[in-house]
Design a protein around this motif. Structure first.
Motif, short mmCIF file in Angstrom:
data_model
loop_
_atom_site.label_atom_id
_atom_site.label_comp_id
_atom_site.label_asym_id
_atom_site.label_seq_id
_atom_site.Cartn_x
_atom_site.Cartn_y
_atom_site.Cartn_z
N SER A 53 1.06 -1.14 -0.03
CA SER A 53 0.05 0.09 -0.04
C SER A 53 0.91 1.13 -0.16
O SER A 53 1.44 1.59 1.04
N PRO A 54 0.95 2.03 -1.06
CA PRO A 54 0.36 1.52 -2.48
C PRO A 54 1.09 0.51 -2.99
O PRO A 54 2.04 0.31 -2.82
N PRO A 55 0.49 -0.33 -4.25
CA PRO A 55 1.02 -1.39 -4.79
C PRO A 55 2.42 -0.88 -5.44
O PRO A 55 2.48 0.17 -6.04
N PHE A 56 3.33 -1.99 -5.77
CA PHE A 56 4.53 -1.73 -6.55
C PHE A 56 4.23 -2.57 -7.89
O PHE A 56 3.65 -3.56 -7.86
N ILE A 57 4.71 -1.91 -9.00
CA ILE A 57 4.85 -2.43 -10.25
C ILE A 57 6.51 -2.48 -10.60
O ILE A 57 7.17 -1.53 -10.50
N HIS A 58 6.87 -3.92 -10.73
CA HIS A 58 8.28 -4.03 -11.00
C HIS A 58 8.54 -3.80 -12.37
O HIS A 58 9.72 -3.00 -12.41
N ARG A 59 7.88 -3.81 -13.35
CA ARG A 59 8.00 -3.31 -14.68
C ARG A 59 9.12 -3.99 -15.33
O ARG A 59 9.38 -3.74 -16.62
N ASP A 60 10.09 -5.01 -14.74
CA ASP A 60 11.00 -5.50 -15.58
C ASP A 60 11.00 -7.09 -15.10
O ASP A 60 12.13 -7.34 -14.89
N LEU A 61 10.09 -7.83 -14.97
CA LEU A 61 10.20 -9.00 -14.58
C LEU A 61 10.49 -9.90 -15.77
O LEU A 61 9.98 -10.07 -16.86
N LYS A 62 11.49 -10.63 -15.80
CA LYS A 62 12.03 -11.63 -16.70
C LYS A 62 12.91 -12.44 -15.81
O LYS A 62 13.57 -12.37 -14.64
N PRO A 63 13.20 -13.54 -16.59
CA PRO A 63 14.29 -14.77 -15.86
C PRO A 63 15.62 -14.07 -15.10
O PRO A 63 16.06 -14.73 -13.99
N ASP A 64 16.37 -13.16 -15.79
CA ASP A 64 17.36 -12.76 -15.32
C ASP A 64 17.29 -11.78 -13.93
O ASP A 64 18.10 -11.67 -12.98
#
Length: 745
Positions: free
Chosen positions: A192-203
């Protein structure tokens, strides 16, 4: 380093690996690489030859709290280094980010604030941060693997081609990874507030085991992360990696946490090989239904229409539909244990640990480890009995009569040693795995002690085999070779024959007789006379060399050839020694180990010895004494009166007494001495039974009494003569004291 002219600037030696940094900033690593610790994706468990990791960019940490080891990876805004803390010796990751001005610095600090706020097992742990000039450093926990390295190894670990279907164990592990990834993302979105990672990938998905939660997956690299508030839904366009980027992010439309779910769906497609139409379970597979449900969820997560995407919570709530229970995995115990053993020996230990910990099967590992130690003990019992039997065999072995095939000696011990080394290494790995998994400390220590006991027993048996079997066997085979007929004949041919020795003695006897007729009675005079006659001198030299060679032969052949042959040589040696002065004996005795045997033999045999004269008194002619060795006058230094003086020769005579332990007759003629010297000499010759002396000096009555007490009980025959010719001090004195001495003896 090979292939470069650069010099090594520094070497870092860790517990099981090493790193070197060259002057051109290249980093090489070698050592244990089972978990990709050295940044090499190699099939070998260990790298023995240094291999290049990368060329590093200087971290230049000014406070000197860290030692740089290698580059761990590169993120969106910086480079991550693997470092060792100089104080606690722990390994950390330090991310280095470059900024140009205060605005960029503030933007970079956003990641630091995110990491500080996200203190959870779902996120890579933040430790510290600081700036140096225009560089920001972020210290975090170090994770040796990412999901990218797991995906890279997965097919090879399970031994399948890309078109082949997963087995149930690979599918189970993939489900566990995917479930933990969803839990991490749900954690971000529930803030709260939410987080957006925006770069989720295997690395950016890191693999590190958390014992208290039994999880492996953590999220990292929050350089592009942002906070999503209800008042501001407009975020940066195109943030992230295109392959896993949601359509709304790419197009610049407004987006929210569902953008991360699209990335999760794309990662799931890669994890389960959904992009490969041929890679799915057979219709008869036990998890065919679950796999179909999984495909449906992954397709919904990658929907272009945002509202059709489920949340991470919704997918997790339905995980029973797409995942499989651990009871299904462990139902066939034999097959399950076989798979565990297969994964156990892979250099990437994640798959083994994940299957083991997630199925809560550490009890079986502990039971297996206990059984393995018992198996090792039984094997060691068997090889111990084998070594003991070989020890008895060697003791009873007679290589002269038995042919020995040395090729088979120690084969069993070597095989068991090699096998035991593999078993012990495996058992130690099991102990480390149990410790990592948080198993009972008492049980782990007990098992570890048993493993150590097995290792120590093997070393003890190996040492026993070496000292009790190999060493005696080699000694016996060497001795057999020395005693072989060929070796004996070689030695016989090496030295003069008995006839040759006796001929040499005869020549010297004749020469001695001829020179004695001229008035010379000892070897010194003999050598002076021999200078006038080349033939005699050459005979003397040859004789000396023959004596030395004869001594060598006695030493080498005494316990090899016929005793009759050896005894004949000994008789010749005794005869030859009668021509040597004590000085020559001492010289020869110290020349070589071979002649020492010969000299000692002569010393042991000698029973009679006389100093200065062939006979010492008018009452006992020398003819009554056989094999008497007489030391010429020149052996005893003389005083100003020309009379031999025992005082100056005391140490030499005492040395001789130790070499002549069996002397029974001692003759001392025409000497001059004090009481102390004579007393010490008589004490030194412990074995004498017959004593003949001439030339006693003027001692007191008490001294004569003490001499009598010394000889009483030891000497059975005693003859003494007061030699007034050689004793001016005693010549005109009464004989009372001396008579008392003789009477006492």
């Amino acid at each position: 380093m090979a292939g470069t002219k650069a010099k090594i600037e520094s070497i870092y030696c860790c517990y099981d690996s090493s790193f070197a940094i060259t002057s051109d900033r290249q980093v090489f690593s070698w050592g244990d690489n089972r978990g990709h610790e050295l940044e090499h994706n190699k099939p070998d468990n260990r790298l023995f030859k240094p291999q290049l990791i990368s060329t590093i960019t200087d971290v230049n940490i000014s406070n000197n709290e860290f030692t740089e080891l290698s580059i761990a990876g590169s993120g969106t805004f910086g480079t991550v280094f693997k470092v060792r803390h100089t104080l606690d010796d722990n390994i950390y990751a330090v991310k280095k980010v470059q900024f140009e001005d205060n605005k960029e610095e503030k933007e970079m600090m956003i990641e630091v604030e995110h990491l500080k706020n996200l203190d959870s097992d779902f996120v890579v742990k933040y430790e510290n941060s600081w700036t140096e000039g225009k560089q920001l450093y972020i210290q975090m926990e170090y994770c040796s693997q990412t999901l990218a390295s797991v995906l890279r190894d997965k097919q090879q670990v399970f031994g399948r081609q890309s078109a082949e279907a997963m087995n149930i164990y690979e599918y189970f592990i993939c489900c566990e990874i995917f479930r933990e990834l969803l839990e991490c993302v749900r954690y971000l979105h529930e803030q709260s507030p939410p987080f957006i990672h925006r770069d989720l990938k295997p690395d950016n998905i890191f693999i590190i085991y958390s014992r208290h939660k039994n999880t492996f997956v953590k999220l990292g690299d929050f350089g592009l992360a942002t906070v999503h508030s209800r008042t501001s839904k407009c975020h940066t366009r195109g943030a992230g990696t295109p392959k896993y980027m949601a359509p709304e992010v790419h197009s610049g439309n407004t987006y929210d946490t569902k953008a991360d779910l699209y990335s999760v769906g794309g990662i799931g497609m890669t994890l389960f090989d959904i992009y490969n139409d041929d890679c799915h379970p057979n219709n008869s597979s036990a998890f065919y239904t679950q796999f179909n449900h999984l495909q449906d969820f992954l397709m919904s997560l990658t929907e272009n229409i945002v509202d059709k995407r489920p949340t991470s919570g919704q997918v997790l709530d339905a995980h029973n539909q797409w995942s499989i229970a651990k009871t299904m995995i462990t139902s066939n115990k034999q097959e399950f244990n076989e798979m565990l053993n297969k994964l156990k020996y892979n250099e990437n230990t994640f798959f083994y640990e994940c299957l083991l910990f997630k199925t809560e099967s550490m009890d079986s590992v502990a039971e297996s480890l206990a059984a393995d130690t018992m198996r090792c003990d039984l094997a060691l019992d068997d090889i111990g009995e084998h070594v003991a039997a070989q020890e008895v065999w060697v003791q009873q072995l007679n290589p002269m009569t038995t042919t020995v095939n040395t090729d088979d000696i120690g084969v069993e011990v070597t095989q068991v040693k090699l096998q035991m080394a593999v078993w012990v290494d495996d058992m130690r790995t099991d102990v480390q795995t149990l410790r990592k998994g948080g198993y009972s400390t008492a049980t782990i220590e007990e098992l570890n002690d048993r493993v150590q006991h097995v290792s120590q027993r093997m070393e003890s048996i190996k040492d026993q085999f070496g000292t009790q079997v190999l060493v005696p066997l080699v000694a016996k085979l060497t001795e057999a070779q020395r005693r072989s007929p060929g070796a004996r004949q070689t030695l016989m041919d090496k030295y003069p024959t008995i006839d040759q020795l006796q001929e040499c003695i005869r020549v010297v006897d004749e020469m001695d007789d001829r020179i004695s007729a001229l008035g010379y009675q000892d070897l010194v005079s003999l050598r002076i006379a021999a200078d006038k006659c080349r033939a005699e001198k050459r005979a003397i030299d040859d004789f000396g060399r023959t004596v030395d060679r004869c001594g060598q032969k006695l030493y080498e052949l005494t316990d090899i050839v016929d005793p009759v042959y050896v005894n004949a040589y000994k008789d010749v040696v005794i005869k030859m020694f009668s021509y040597l002065t004590i000085d020559e004996l001492i010289g020869l005795e110290r020349v070589s180990k071979e002649f020492q045997f010969c000299a000692n033999y002569w010393f042991q045999k000698q029973k009679t010895i006389s100093f200065n004269e062939k006979w010492c008194g008018i009452y006992h002619p020398i003819d009554a004494i056989t094999n008497c060795y007489t030391f010429p006058k020149q052996y005893l230094e003389t005083n100003s009166d020309g009379k031999p003086c025992l005082i100056q020769n005391k140490q030499r005579i005492i040395w001789l007494s130790k070499k002549l332990p069996n002397i029974e007759y001692l003759g001392i003629g025409h000497f001059d001495t004090d009481y102390k010297t004579l007393y010490d000499i008589l004490v030194a010759f412990q074995s004498i039974k017959c004593l003949e002396m001439c030339g006693l000096c003027d001692f007191t009555a008490q001294e004569y009494t003490q001499l009598g007490q010394l000889l009483s009980g030891r000497v059975t025959k005693f003859m003494a003569n007061c030699c007034d010719t050689y004793s001016p001090k005693f010549r005109n004195k009464p004989y009372r004291n001396y008579s008392m001495y003789c009477q006492k003896v």
